[in-house]
Design a protein around this motif. Structure first.
Motif, PDB file in Angstrom:
ATOM      1  N   LYS A  75      -9.866  32.134 104.964  1.00 28.04           N
ATOM      2  CA  LYS A  75      -8.583  31.572 104.515  1.00 28.04           C
ATOM      3  C   LYS A  75      -7.601  32.685 104.195  1.00 28.04           C
ATOM      4  O   LYS A  75      -6.420  32.608 104.558  1.00 28.04           O
ATOM      5  CB  LYS A  75      -8.799  30.685 103.283  1.00 28.04           C
ATOM      6  CG  LYS A  75      -7.504  30.236 102.619  1.00 28.04           C
ATOM      7  CD  LYS A  75      -7.240  28.806 102.805  1.00 28.04           C
ATOM      8  CE  LYS A  75      -6.065  28.255 102.047  1.00 28.04           C
ATOM      9  NZ  LYS A  75      -4.915  29.078 101.815  1.00 28.04           N
ATOM     10  N   ASP A  76      -8.082  33.752 103.532  1.00 28.71           N
ATOM     11  CA  ASP A  76      -7.234  34.899 103.213  1.00 28.71           C
ATOM     12  C   ASP A  76      -6.622  35.490 104.486  1.00 28.71           C
ATOM     13  O   ASP A  76      -5.440  35.826 104.515  1.00 28.71           O
ATOM     14  CB  ASP A  76      -8.052  35.960 102.467  1.00 28.71           C
ATOM     15  CG  ASP A  76      -7.288  37.250 102.283  1.00 28.71           C
ATOM     16  OD1 ASP A  76      -6.398  37.297 101.418  1.00 28.71           O
ATOM     17  OD2 ASP A  76      -7.582  38.214 103.034  1.00 28.71           O
ATOM     18  N   ASP A  79      -3.914  33.246 105.563  1.00 29.81           N
ATOM     19  CA  ASP A  79      -2.792  33.356 104.627  1.00 29.81           C
ATOM     20  C   ASP A  79      -1.957  34.606 104.913  1.00 29.81           C
ATOM     21  O   ASP A  79      -0.731  34.578 104.845  1.00 29.81           O
ATOM     22  CB  ASP A  79      -3.287  33.408 103.178  1.00 29.81           C
ATOM     23  CG  ASP A  79      -3.786  32.073 102.661  1.00 29.81           C
ATOM     24  OD1 ASP A  79      -3.504  31.030 103.295  1.00 29.81           O
ATOM     25  OD2 ASP A  79      -4.469  32.073 101.614  1.00 29.81           O
ATOM     26  N   ARG A  80      -2.623  35.706 105.231  1.00 31.33           N
ATOM     27  CA  ARG A  80      -1.923  36.969 105.473  1.00 31.33           C
ATOM     28  C   ARG A  80      -1.249  37.044 106.842  1.00 31.33           C
ATOM     29  O   ARG A  80      -0.203  37.675 107.000  1.00 31.33           O
ATOM     30  CB  ARG A  80      -2.885  38.159 105.368  1.00 31.33           C
ATOM     31  CG  ARG A  80      -3.316  38.500 103.978  1.00 31.33           C
ATOM     32  CD  ARG A  80      -4.234  39.729 103.926  1.00 31.33           C
ATOM     33  NE  ARG A  80      -5.546  39.470 104.520  1.00 31.33           N
ATOM     34  CZ  ARG A  80      -5.950  39.926 105.713  1.00 31.33           C
ATOM     35  NH1 ARG A  80      -5.172  40.690 106.441  1.00 31.33           N
ATOM     36  NH2 ARG A  80      -7.160  39.629 106.168  1.00 31.33           N
TER      37      ARG A  80
END
Length: 157
Positions: A75-76, A79-80
């Motif tokens: 997910k990170d 997100d990035r």
């Protein structure tokens, strides 16, 4: 001209590390046979940058299912990088494998939704490895990765 396959594998446990290695080894075995026509990179989602994916000709995403959702590391990464990839990676060939202690349904739904939003092209049904550990999971991940590498090499994707 060489092509690049990017394997993005979240490996928080020895079992998930073995899965990533099985996928990488299957691809390297194929490349050994075929003179390295496809370059393989395997990275953690924590280490992925937007240019990594944009430079790849195809991508395999391996994640765990955590609390009924994709791993925070995966997910990170989205997100990035999502906005950088949006409208710049359309039709990117993608395959997914999920190591799920439960059934993997919500993780699959989330990842296929993100892939759809990015206009990526799933080249195989997401592979869900659920339940107790099974050594056969390694062969399944190896087959998935090898299929993507071979398809990329053959110009199918």
């Amino acid at each position: 001209m060489s092509k690049t396959l990017l394997i993005i594998a979240h490996t928080p446990s020895p079992n998930t590390a073995v899965l990533a290695k099985a996928g990488l080894d299957a691809c390297l075995g194929y490349n050994g046979y075929d003179q390295g026509a496809v370059k393989i990179r395997c990275v953690s989602p924590f280490d992925v940058t937007s240019p990594d994916l944009l430079a790849a000709d195809a991508v395999i995403i391996g994640t765990t299912e955590n609390i009924g959702y994709m791993a925070g590391a995966t997910k990170d990464m989205f997100d990035r990088c999502y906005n950088d990839w949006l409208d710049h990676s359309d039709a990117k060939p993608v395959a997914i494998y999920i190591r799920a202690g439960l059934d993997g349904t919500a993780t699959k739904r989330a990842l296929t939704s993100i892939c759809g939003g990015l206009k990526w092209r799933l080249v195989a049904e997401p592979l869900i490895l659920h339940g107790d550990w099974n050594d056969g999971f390694c062969e399944q991940v190896g087959d998935l990765c090898l299929g993507v590498a071979a398809g990329l090499d053959a110009g199918i994707f």
